[in-house]
Design an enzyme around this catalytic site. Sequence first.
Site, PDB file in Angstrom:
ATOM      1  N   GLU A   1       0.856  -1.194   0.000  1.00  0.00           N
ATOM      2  CA  GLU A   1       0.000   0.000   0.000  1.00  0.00           C
ATOM      3  C   GLU A   1       0.887   1.237   0.000  1.00  0.00           C
ATOM      4  OE1 GLU A   1      -3.247   0.140   2.876  1.00  0.00           O
ATOM      5  OE2 GLU A   1      -3.413   2.307   2.641  1.00  0.00           O
TER       6      GLU A   1
ATOM      7  N   ARG B   1      -7.697   2.559  13.219  1.00  0.00           N
ATOM      8  CA  ARG B   1      -8.563   1.405  12.968  1.00  0.00           C
ATOM      9  C   ARG B   1      -8.601   0.461  14.179  1.00  0.00           C
ATOM     10  NH1 ARG B   1     -11.625  -0.955   8.874  1.00  0.00           N
ATOM     11  NH2 ARG B   1     -11.136   0.581   7.299  1.00  0.00           N
TER      12      ARG B   1
ATOM     13  N   GLU C   1     -10.635  -8.270   3.924  1.00  0.00           N
ATOM     14  CA  GLU C   1     -10.020  -8.305   5.247  1.00  0.00           C
ATOM     15  C   GLU C   1     -10.835  -9.011   6.328  1.00  0.00           C
ATOM     16  OE1 GLU C   1      -9.470  -3.930   4.902  1.00  0.00           O
ATOM     17  OE2 GLU C   1      -7.533  -4.356   5.811  1.00  0.00           O
TER      18      GLU C   1
HETATM   19  N1  LUZ Z   1      -5.648   1.747   4.341  1.00  0.00           N
HETATM   20  C1  LUZ Z   1      -5.918   3.020   4.640  1.00  0.00           C
HETATM   21  C2  LUZ Z   1      -6.366   0.746   4.841  1.00  0.00           C
HETATM   22  O1  LUZ Z   1      -5.201   3.913   4.174  1.00  0.00           O
HETATM   23  N2  LUZ Z   1      -6.972   3.301   5.418  1.00  0.00           N
HETATM   24  C3  LUZ Z   1      -7.758   2.357   5.946  1.00  0.00           C
HETATM   25  O2  LUZ Z   1      -8.705   2.656   6.651  1.00  0.00           O
HETATM   26  C4  LUZ Z   1      -7.443   1.018   5.665  1.00  0.00           C
HETATM   27  N3  LUZ Z   1      -8.155   0.030   6.198  1.00  0.00           N
HETATM   28  C5  LUZ Z   1      -7.829  -1.216   5.939  1.00  0.00           C
HETATM   29  C6  LUZ Z   1      -6.745  -1.480   5.115  1.00  0.00           C
HETATM   30  N4  LUZ Z   1      -6.038  -0.513   4.569  1.00  0.00           N
HETATM   31 MO1  MOS Z   2      -4.737  -2.941   3.066  1.00  0.00          MO
HETATM   32  S1  MOS Z   2      -4.164  -3.605   4.864  1.00  0.00           S
HETATM   33  O1  MOS Z   2      -3.617  -2.516   1.998  1.00  0.00           O
HETATM   34  O2  MOS Z   2      -6.281  -3.099   2.747  1.00  0.00           O
END
Ligand code: LUZ
Ligand code: MOS
Length: 776
Positions: A250, A328, A730
């Site tokens: 990410e 989160r 997820e």
């Molecule tokens: N990535 C993010 C995530 O930038 N914000 C989120 O709330 C999130 N949640 C799950 C996985 N990736």
């Molecule tokens: Mo994510 S933890 O890249 O949804």
Amino acid sequence: MHKNKTNNELNTKLDAVSKSLKRSIKNLDSYTHVRGESLYVDDVNMRQGTFHAVVFDSPKAHGKIKHIDYSKAEALEGVIRIFSYKDIPGQNEIGGIIADEPLFAEKDVHFWGMPIALIVAKTEFIARKARGLIDIEIEDLPVITTAKEAKAKGSFINAPRSFSLGDSEKAFTNCDYIFEGETFSNGQEHLYIEAQGAYAEPMENGNIKITSSTQGPTAVQKTVARVLGVAMHKIEVDVTRLGGGFGGKEDQATPWAVMAALATYHLNQSVKLILNRHDDLRMTGKRHPYESTYKIGLSKDLKILAYEAEFLQNAGAAADLSPAVAERTLFHATNSYYVPNVEVTVASCRTNLPPNTAFRGFGGPQGMFVIESAIAKAAHEIGVHPRAIQEANLLDENDTFSYGQIAKKVEAKNSWNSAKSIYDLDALEQEVKDFNSNNSSFKKGIALMPICFGISFTNTPMNHARALVHIYLDGSVGISTAAVEMGQGVNTKMMQIAANVFSIPIEKIKIETTNTTRVANTSPSAASSTADLNGKATLMACNALVERLKLVASEDLNVSEKDITFKNEVIYVNDKKTDLTWTELISKAMLKRVALTENAHYATPEIHFDKTKEKGHPFAYHVYGTAITTVTVDCTRGTYEFDSVKIVHDYGKSMSEGIDLGQVEGALAQGIGWMTMEEIAYNEDGRLLSNALSTYKIPDIFSVPKDVEVIPVETQGHELAILKSKAVGEPPLMYGIGAYFAIQNAIKAFNPNYDLKFHAPMTPEKVLMGLYGNKK
Ligand code: LUZ
Ligand code: MOS
């Protein structure tokens, strides 16, 4: 803006049309996967003369760089050039949320594996050899490896945050039972099959094209532009697919793409940088380890009246996504329970580990493990089965989450009760009891794990996507979105949507690469939201094209637009077949100069969050479910095997049952791995010890549960889910948390004096200590 009104009608229509397609649909990519023909970064056809790069990284976790001597490396035949922070024309900064992370170390190093320089050579072999010739002298500084140490030294990423509901302090005075304790959950290595990498090519006028294995093409583009000091439009990022991401790409796919681009910028030659597994394991961040404390208060009838927790997140040496992950955790601190009085706090602690990052669940699992631990502890002390406490507190319609959102379309009790009855929990528990009374060296344990996971990026402004749909003059279709295919099947879902709306066969539809010149300013493919966001945009674009084509057809057939439908490549009027085909209609539209391209923008409605109050409605909806896990522990060896995991899962109305089932099974295995066998180890110098697959075990075919059953809970789905098919990436990971407690219950059956510990992963060593610790 485009018309949204047709979405509902369409949903209904699609329910009917898609039944057969939905069941038979296979992941589009499986055809090229099984033939070894799928293309990844390492498969890109390289230009003649392409250079290869290897990263030189810090051999210490914390220190001052006294001296670096590149001369021997530079002198090696075939080495082109070595780049360091001095060669950066723009900013030496890659931090996404907080600007605290240099691309290359300058004066200090903050973690073992921190990039210091990039060696570019004619071959990767030469670059690696050159790396061994670099001399570096680092003056040691104190190393922090745990969150607790960081807290004690006041080493934080940012200010802590708290969510609060009711008045927990006061509520504790009314509790019949109060328990306190500590928990630990370790990190987790993403172990995507395709390691991090990128390929950069020089285009004309100083433009650079990058092929990247990233979940976030725009993050790569933006950061390359920042580091090179050029406008974003000079940088094009293209992604075909990833060999897995799991959150590890990410944010952390970015530095490698930036490095390759930096070398291309200076050398005007294409450059390929692919980390080998060792380098990837050492240099990249992982799931955040958490050290937490909790206090739980219950009434005589097992209602949780108050819950407090402090989560210490081991963020590593830079912020990366840690503040968002921490947020989160707070959102998921009470899992699928209603607790009227809550006070939860999270602190992102700065340590000298590689910056920890997004990992499937994104802090949610860490939060949920703590309340499940608190419940297990309370049950043990009170002398009831943990499921009695779980069941007494399941979320109900219109309950309030600690962050202010009112729970709607709640499936917590539905999935729990369905799991109990469908799988005959009484019988399962009786089996375990019988087994345990007849066996002394093997014991079984059973645990239930309910989940509740919020869908949307918690950062509201990120919840948007676009789709660009072309109908070509022969009637074939090309679709570009912001969605990155990483094995989760999102391309197949996009294709299904278009196939359904246009009513044309899937062979007529192509899902294009994810490219920043076709779809700009995208959020990463993350947060389980990719299919929802990009699917809604695709649906809108396809709908707009259909509206336009209906007008052409109505003029051609001299009927009202309203009476026209498209079915299997033929135009129907009032459900009667006409002679007009899809392909002919497209030709007619061309002759009439009607636009056969549409670009749609979707932004999730209804969501909002006020960080100054820590209240709002951050999630489009929640996903629910319940898993029943049964394990057999070998009480001589401390090893265990999972007999079965029986799940009732809330898919809403799944649009791709095979793909969604694959997501549930994969996430479950990954969750079980995190809770049981995957053990990340750093020594006190901050050096990664579990740095190879010989020392880091992930679930293989022998250690996954022998039996996994997944039954969809009967739900209406949700309007904000694509075609009511809820996000699935997820949430099912958290079913794996049940594995920890199933093992714990088996240990209790063997050793009633077992002093409960909440220290994941539950490795066989820890099981053995539990089996024989305090044993009479
Ligand atoms: N990535 C993010 C995530 O930038 N914000 C989120 O709330 C999130 N949640 C799950 C996985 N990736
Ligand atoms: Mo994510 S933890 O890249 O949804």
